[in-house]
Design an enzyme around this catalytic site. Sequence first.
Site, PDB file in Angstrom:
ATOM      1  N   GLU A  92       0.828  -1.202   0.000  1.00 35.30           N
ATOM      2  CA  GLU A  92       0.000   0.000   0.000  1.00 35.30           C
ATOM      3  C   GLU A  92       0.862   1.250   0.000  1.00 35.30           C
ATOM      4  O   GLU A  92       1.971   1.246   0.532  1.00 35.30           O
ATOM      5  CB  GLU A  92      -0.850   0.061   1.275  1.00 35.30           C
ATOM      6  CG  GLU A  92      -1.927  -0.950   1.327  1.00 35.30           C
ATOM      7  CD  GLU A  92      -2.626  -0.940   2.681  1.00 35.30           C
ATOM      8  OE1 GLU A  92      -2.741   0.142   3.286  1.00 35.30           O
ATOM      9  OE2 GLU A  92      -3.041  -2.020   3.114  1.00 35.30           O
ATOM     10  N   CYS A 105       3.290   8.418   1.302  1.00 30.66           N
ATOM     11  CA  CYS A 105       3.645   7.505   2.393  1.00 30.66           C
ATOM     12  C   CYS A 105       3.855   6.135   1.758  1.00 30.66           C
ATOM     13  O   CYS A 105       2.965   5.617   1.095  1.00 30.66           O
ATOM     14  CB  CYS A 105       2.488   7.482   3.390  1.00 30.66           C
ATOM     15  SG  CYS A 105       2.697   6.239   4.681  1.00 30.66           S
ATOM     16  N   CYS A 112       5.134  -7.269   8.093  1.00 31.84           N
ATOM     17  CA  CYS A 112       6.034  -6.724   9.106  1.00 31.84           C
ATOM     18  C   CYS A 112       6.148  -7.744  10.225  1.00 31.84           C
ATOM     19  O   CYS A 112       5.204  -8.456  10.517  1.00 31.84           O
ATOM     20  CB  CYS A 112       5.442  -5.419   9.650  1.00 31.84           C
ATOM     21  SG  CYS A 112       6.469  -4.614  10.894  1.00 31.84           S
ATOM     22  N   CYS A 116       3.478  -5.103  16.715  1.00 32.67           N
ATOM     23  CA  CYS A 116       2.782  -4.105  17.542  1.00 32.67           C
ATOM     24  C   CYS A 116       1.285  -4.429  17.571  1.00 32.67           C
ATOM     25  O   CYS A 116       0.675  -4.656  16.532  1.00 32.67           O
ATOM     26  CB  CYS A 116       3.008  -2.689  17.000  1.00 32.67           C
ATOM     27  SG  CYS A 116       4.747  -2.229  16.910  1.00 32.67           S
ATOM     28  N   CYS A 119      -1.413  -2.467  15.340  1.00 31.67           N
ATOM     29  CA  CYS A 119      -1.094  -2.203  13.931  1.00 31.67           C
ATOM     30  C   CYS A 119      -1.559  -3.339  13.027  1.00 31.67           C
ATOM     31  O   CYS A 119      -1.292  -4.516  13.289  1.00 31.67           O
ATOM     32  CB  CYS A 119       0.414  -1.997  13.783  1.00 31.67           C
ATOM     33  SG  CYS A 119       0.911  -1.683  12.092  1.00 31.67           S
ATOM     34  N   GLY A 158       5.494  -2.123   7.017  1.00 28.82           N
ATOM     35  CA  GLY A 158       6.868  -2.600   7.224  1.00 28.82           C
ATOM     36  C   GLY A 158       7.669  -1.770   8.201  1.00 28.82           C
ATOM     37  O   GLY A 158       7.295  -0.650   8.557  1.00 28.82           O
ATOM     38  N   GLU A 159       8.780  -2.340   8.633  1.00 27.15           N
ATOM     39  CA  GLU A 159       9.728  -1.637   9.514  1.00 27.15           C
ATOM     40  C   GLU A 159      10.968  -1.349   8.670  1.00 27.15           C
ATOM     41  O   GLU A 159      11.744  -2.256   8.374  1.00 27.15           O
ATOM     42  CB  GLU A 159      10.045  -2.524  10.724  1.00 27.15           C
ATOM     43  CG  GLU A 159      11.222  -2.060  11.563  1.00 27.15           C
ATOM     44  CD  GLU A 159      11.176  -0.592  11.957  1.00 27.15           C
ATOM     45  OE1 GLU A 159      10.184  -0.158  12.553  1.00 27.15           O
ATOM     46  OE2 GLU A 159      12.138   0.130  11.650  1.00 27.15           O
ATOM     47  N   SER A 190      10.258   6.446   9.549  1.00 29.24           N
ATOM     48  CA  SER A 190       9.635   6.148  10.837  1.00 29.24           C
ATOM     49  C   SER A 190      10.032   4.757  11.300  1.00 29.24           C
ATOM     50  O   SER A 190      10.010   3.808  10.530  1.00 29.24           O
ATOM     51  CB  SER A 190       8.111   6.244  10.690  1.00 29.24           C
ATOM     52  OG  SER A 190       7.471   5.881  11.879  1.00 29.24           O
ATOM     53  N   SER A 213       8.528   5.830  16.734  1.00 24.28           N
ATOM     54  CA  SER A 213       7.213   5.395  17.216  1.00 24.28           C
ATOM     55  C   SER A 213       7.303   5.039  18.691  1.00 24.28           C
ATOM     56  O   SER A 213       7.553   3.902  19.044  1.00 24.28           O
ATOM     57  CB  SER A 213       6.737   4.187  16.406  1.00 24.28           C
ATOM     58  OG  SER A 213       6.495   4.574  15.079  1.00 24.28           O
ATOM     59  N   LEU A 214       7.110   6.034  19.519  1.00 21.65           N
ATOM     60  CA  LEU A 214       7.256   5.842  20.967  1.00 21.65           C
ATOM     61  C   LEU A 214       5.968   5.246  21.551  1.00 21.65           C
ATOM     62  O   LEU A 214       5.971   4.153  22.082  1.00 21.65           O
ATOM     63  CB  LEU A 214       7.594   7.186  21.622  1.00 21.65           C
ATOM     64  CG  LEU A 214       7.855   7.151  23.122  1.00 21.65           C
ATOM     65  CD1 LEU A 214       9.121   6.393  23.436  1.00 21.65           C
ATOM     66  CD2 LEU A 214       7.950   8.574  23.689  1.00 21.65           C
ATOM     67  N   HIS A 215       4.881   5.973  21.454  1.00 22.18           N
ATOM     68  CA  HIS A 215       3.521   5.543  21.798  1.00 22.18           C
ATOM     69  C   HIS A 215       3.253   5.305  23.279  1.00 22.18           C
ATOM     70  O   HIS A 215       2.114   5.406  23.719  1.00 22.18           O
ATOM     71  CB  HIS A 215       3.102   4.293  21.027  1.00 22.18           C
ATOM     72  CG  HIS A 215       3.204   4.403  19.536  1.00 22.18           C
ATOM     73  ND1 HIS A 215       3.047   5.587  18.879  1.00 22.18           N
ATOM     74  CD2 HIS A 215       3.462   3.473  18.587  1.00 22.18           C
ATOM     75  CE1 HIS A 215       3.200   5.388  17.581  1.00 22.18           C
ATOM     76  NE2 HIS A 215       3.448   4.109  17.380  1.00 22.18           N
ATOM     77  N   ASN A 289      -6.214   4.663  14.821  1.00 18.19           N
ATOM     78  CA  ASN A 289      -7.097   4.235  13.755  1.00 18.19           C
ATOM     79  C   ASN A 289      -7.560   2.832  14.132  1.00 18.19           C
ATOM     80  O   ASN A 289      -6.752   1.908  14.106  1.00 18.19           O
ATOM     81  CB  ASN A 289      -6.282   4.195  12.464  1.00 18.19           C
ATOM     82  CG  ASN A 289      -7.155   4.398  11.268  1.00 18.19           C
ATOM     83  OD1 ASN A 289      -8.286   3.935  11.236  1.00 18.19           O
ATOM     84  ND2 ASN A 289      -6.630   5.074  10.270  1.00 18.19           N
ATOM     85  N   CYS A 332      -2.413   2.206   6.678  1.00 15.30           N
ATOM     86  CA  CYS A 332      -1.681   1.166   5.971  1.00 15.30           C
ATOM     87  C   CYS A 332      -1.793  -0.180   6.652  1.00 15.30           C
ATOM     88  O   CYS A 332      -1.772  -0.287   7.863  1.00 15.30           O
ATOM     89  CB  CYS A 332      -0.228   1.580   5.808  1.00 15.30           C
ATOM     90  SG  CYS A 332      -0.054   2.501   4.294  1.00 15.30           S
TER      91      CYS A 332
HETATM   92  N1  SAH Z   1       7.374   0.321  11.357  1.00 19.52           N
HETATM   93  C1  SAH Z   1       7.559   1.736  11.352  1.00 19.52           C
HETATM   94  C2  SAH Z   1       6.865   2.457  10.205  1.00 19.52           C
HETATM   95  C3  SAH Z   1       5.487   2.029   9.809  1.00 19.52           C
HETATM   96  S1  SAH Z   1       4.139   2.363  10.890  1.00 19.52           S
HETATM   97  C4  SAH Z   1       7.161   2.313  12.681  1.00 19.52           C
HETATM   98  O1  SAH Z   1       6.704   1.568  13.540  1.00 19.52           O
HETATM   99  O2  SAH Z   1       7.351   3.495  12.894  1.00 19.52           O
HETATM  100  C5  SAH Z   1       3.859   4.097  10.756  1.00 19.52           C
HETATM  101  C6  SAH Z   1       3.216   4.678  12.005  1.00 19.52           C
HETATM  102  O3  SAH Z   1       1.832   4.283  12.116  1.00 19.52           O
HETATM  103  C7  SAH Z   1       3.888   4.195  13.295  1.00 19.52           C
HETATM  104  O4  SAH Z   1       4.061   5.268  14.159  1.00 19.52           O
HETATM  105  C8  SAH Z   1       2.862   3.214  13.812  1.00 19.52           C
HETATM  106  O5  SAH Z   1       3.005   2.969  15.169  1.00 19.52           O
HETATM  107  C9  SAH Z   1       1.569   3.886  13.438  1.00 19.52           C
HETATM  108  N2  SAH Z   1       0.395   3.028  13.519  1.00 19.52           N
HETATM  109  C10 SAH Z   1       0.333   1.688  13.438  1.00 19.52           C
HETATM  110  N3  SAH Z   1      -0.920   1.242  13.620  1.00 19.52           N
HETATM  111  C11 SAH Z   1      -1.692   2.334  13.807  1.00 19.52           C
HETATM  112  C12 SAH Z   1      -3.087   2.524  14.053  1.00 19.52           C
HETATM  113  N4  SAH Z   1      -3.938   1.508  14.134  1.00 19.52           N
HETATM  114  N5  SAH Z   1      -3.527   3.791  14.219  1.00 19.52           N
HETATM  115  C13 SAH Z   1      -2.666   4.838  14.126  1.00 19.52           C
HETATM  116  N6  SAH Z   1      -1.362   4.722  13.895  1.00 19.52           N
HETATM  117  C14 SAH Z   1      -0.864   3.479  13.756  1.00 19.52           C
END
Ligand code: SAH
Length: 341
Positions: A92, A105, A112, A116, A119, A158-159, A190, A213-215, A289, A332
């Site tokens: 995508e 993007c 991946c 997480c 995701c 992907g990472e 990212s 991606s801290l979260h 999302n 994505c």
């Molecule tokens: N693997 C990399 C890049 C791809 S994800 C990373 O983790 O950064 C891109 C961003 O989307 C990351 O910050 C990821 O945590 C976030 N993301 C993943 N799932 C999501 C969701 N359901 N809602 C919002 N953001 C999300």
Amino acid sequence: MKVTINDKTLEELEELFLKEGYQKFRAKQVFRQIHVNKVNDFDQMTDLSKDMREELSQKFYFPSVKMENEFVSKIDSTKKYLLSLDDGNIIEAVFMNYESRKTICISSQVGCRMGCKFCASTKKGLERDLTAGEILEEVYELERINGDINNIVIMGIGEPLDNFKNITRFISLITDEKGRNLSHRSITLSTSGLVPKIYELADMDIDVNLALSLHYASDEKRRRYMPIANKYSIGQLIKACDYYLDKTKRRVSFEYVVIDGVNNLDEDVNNLVSLFAGKNIHINLIPLNPIEEFAYGKPKNSALRDFRDKLSRKKLNATIRRSMGSDIDASCGQLRNNYAR
Ligand code: SAH
């Protein structure tokens, strides 16, 4: 076996061409056709003789990344794409046009393996890495459709740091002054936080913006939702970011997907403050999302604003990310999963 043509630097192409008995300047012609004219078919390289075009297509090939489906938002200019690869795999990408800056993007892997919890991209694990040629073609395919873009964010499926060799080759190629010549500062990578790779990236001549991606602001919480947190602590992550910042002088920002009731509590504000107090950093608040496999909904705007204001009052610089294309909702990973179904 045919050799991939679009993932070679000009110097590599020259060497290859000389070995194949062509004159050196032919390599430059082909390099320009690929990276300036975005040609992905030898037949269209009309500055070469018909015989040479024929010969080249016997020896070399372009990996294909073809648009299968386009979803256009009715609210804004956002478009989402399903792209198919030579082996039938699907990835995508997203195109956004905001304040006359065109941003895409892009995906870096098919699937991946980071796992997480929130995701969609990782739900079926990693299928395979994208090659450098495929990532490049992903960008050029979107540019053929939408015209030249200004920014690339590597935030799709992907990472990217788990596909280190190919993503760094891709970045070197697309920033090559003799080719597409995109500036390093218009690329943001990212990562979920592969600490050793952040150091490795810092020590290369890559210099892209980094988004982390801290979260979650505590290791304990982060480990519950992001398996990578079992390997590297937040402390190690921030140290790696400081090193990256120091080495590259690029922007480093922290992504924070807000999951209402989970990571926007007062304890999270306090933890963020102790992590970042006095530092000049930027936190991007992203509304979750919702996905089928994760039992949390989208946070209300008021919850997002409350959290941001609490951070701001503690002098932390946080902004709420604009959500684009919400009607073609499918961050994505989700499109691909549904396609597979
Ligand atoms: N693997 C990399 C890049 C791809 S994800 C990373 O983790 O950064 C891109 C961003 O989307 C990351 O910050 C990821 O945590 C976030 N993301 C993943 N799932 C999501 C969701 N359901 N809602 C919002 N953001 C999300």
